[in-house]
Write an enzyme that holds these catalytic residues in place. Structure first.
Site, PDB file in Angstrom:
ATOM      1  N   GLU A   1      -0.865  -7.905   5.439  1.00  0.00           N
ATOM      2  CA  GLU A   1      -0.677  -8.424   6.722  1.00  0.00           C
ATOM      3  C   GLU A   1      -1.847  -8.168   7.442  1.00  0.00           C
ATOM      4  O   GLU A   1      -2.239  -8.221   8.690  1.00  0.00           O
ATOM      5  CB  GLU A   1       0.196  -6.950   6.944  1.00  0.00           C
ATOM      6  CG  GLU A   1      -0.428  -6.212   8.025  1.00  0.00           C
ATOM      7  CD  GLU A   1      -0.694  -5.274   6.317  1.00  0.00           C
ATOM      8  OE1 GLU A   1      -0.072  -5.489   5.199  1.00  0.00           O
ATOM      9  OE2 GLU A   1      -0.690  -3.804   6.357  1.00  0.00           O
TER      10      GLU A   1
ATOM     11  N   HIS B   1      -2.952  -4.552   1.596  1.00  0.00           N
ATOM     12  CA  HIS B   1      -2.287  -5.604   2.606  1.00  0.00           C
ATOM     13  C   HIS B   1      -2.658  -6.553   3.664  1.00  0.00           C
ATOM     14  O   HIS B   1      -3.122  -7.307   4.434  1.00  0.00           O
ATOM     15  CB  HIS B   1      -3.449  -4.637   4.516  1.00  0.00           C
ATOM     16  CG  HIS B   1      -3.459  -2.976   3.886  1.00  0.00           C
ATOM     17  ND1 HIS B   1      -2.674  -2.475   4.723  1.00  0.00           N
ATOM     18  CD2 HIS B   1      -4.151  -1.922   3.566  1.00  0.00           C
ATOM     19  CE1 HIS B   1      -2.124  -0.924   4.677  1.00  0.00           C
ATOM     20  NE2 HIS B   1      -3.435  -1.298   3.010  1.00  0.00           N
TER      21      HIS B   1
ATOM     22  N   CYS C   1       1.031  -0.996  -0.014  1.00  0.00           N
ATOM     23  CA  CYS C   1      -0.061  -0.109  -0.052  1.00  0.00           C
ATOM     24  C   CYS C   1       1.367   1.067   0.126  1.00  0.00           C
ATOM     25  O   CYS C   1       1.262   1.613  -0.949  1.00  0.00           O
ATOM     26  CB  CYS C   1      -1.425  -0.155   1.054  1.00  0.00           C
ATOM     27  SG  CYS C   1      -2.436   0.959   0.775  1.00  0.00           S
TER      28      CYS C   1
HETATM   29  N1  GLN Z   1      -3.601   6.402   1.101  1.00  0.00           N
HETATM   30  C1  GLN Z   1      -2.344   6.361   1.646  1.00  0.00           C
HETATM   31  C2  GLN Z   1      -1.011   6.960   1.112  1.00  0.00           C
HETATM   32  O1  GLN Z   1      -1.041   7.252   0.238  1.00  0.00           O
HETATM   33  C3  GLN Z   1      -1.877   4.791   1.251  1.00  0.00           C
HETATM   34  C4  GLN Z   1      -3.069   3.962   2.111  1.00  0.00           C
HETATM   35  C5  GLN Z   1      -1.988   2.944   2.875  1.00  0.00           C
HETATM   36  O2  GLN Z   1      -1.569   3.108   3.212  1.00  0.00           O
HETATM   37  N2  GLN Z   1      -3.415   2.308   2.905  1.00  0.00           N
HETATM   38  O3  GLN Z   1       0.067   6.719   1.312  1.00  0.00           O
END
Ligand code: GLN
Length: 199
Positions: A173, A171, A78
């Site tokens: 995890e 994610h 992410c």
């Molecule tokens: N929107 C977040 C960002 O720009 C990422 C979101 C996340 O890691 N769950 O870093």
């Protein structure tokens, strides 16, 4: 040798638990010197702009790039997938990334209409669907030649790999399903962990 989890901000504890559940030595990385003992590094989800600022103030950019050049595998989840990308689309002004993987990643790609959702994914090499949890997730908008696409969701790339760098925009995890962590350990870190100093 251990697998490090960058522990500056975000969901690093959950990655540590996931690694420990697989009997892999995990270490919370808070200082660049700790990278020397890591065969792999996970950059967790969280907020990429916050992680990026903390990485800059703790002096993480050059050491991660150098250790990656020496063979340390890196997996961004992410926000981490934004930080490993060569190009960040819709980042904040001047948002810096590690440029480890030849991909363009669009930050907050799903916008407000679907800030968070779950979806079953076909992940290359896994025989059964993997439940992806997406939280204000990015997607991988384009990939360079050496990049292998591992999973898509509604046409958008959500997992990819280039050599010893892995990127997932969801994610793993948070699911309790160890298969993507196992994929990172067995396929991306690979033989380095199986050596005499391995687990
Ligand atoms: N929107 C977040 C960002 O720009 C990422 C979101 C996340 O890691 N769950 O870093």
């Amino acid at each position: 040798m251990k697998v490090g989890v960058l522990a500056l901000q975000g969901a690093f504890r959950e990655h540590i638990y996931s690694l420990e559940a697989l009997d892999v030595g995990a270490v919370a990385v808070r200082k660049p010197e700790q990278l020397d003992a890591c065969v792999g590094l996970i950059i967790p989800g969280g907020e990429s702009t916050a992680i990026s600022k903390l990485m800059a103030s703790y002096g993480f950019y050059a050491p991660i790039q150098a250790r990656h050049g020496e063979g340390m595998a890196v997996w961004g989840t992410c926000a981490g997938s934004i930080l490993t990308a060569r190009v960040v689309v819709d980042g904040i002004e001047g948002q810096k990334s590690l440029e480890l993987m030849d991909v363009a990643v669009r930050r907050n790609a799903y916008g407000r209409q679907a800030d968070s959702f779950e979806a079953d994914l076909e992940f290359a090499g896994l025989s059964e669907a993997y439940r992806g949890i997406f939280i204000r997730a990015p997607w991988i908008e384009s990939v360079g030649e050496g990049v292998e696409v591992l999973a898509r969701h509604e046409g958008h790339i959500v997992a990819a790999r280039q050599g010893n760098c892995l990127s997932t925009t969801f994610h793993p995890e948070l699911t309790g399903d160890p298969r993507v962590h196992r994929y990172f350990i067995e396929n991306v870190i690979g033989s380095q962990l199986r050596g005499p100093q391995g687990r």
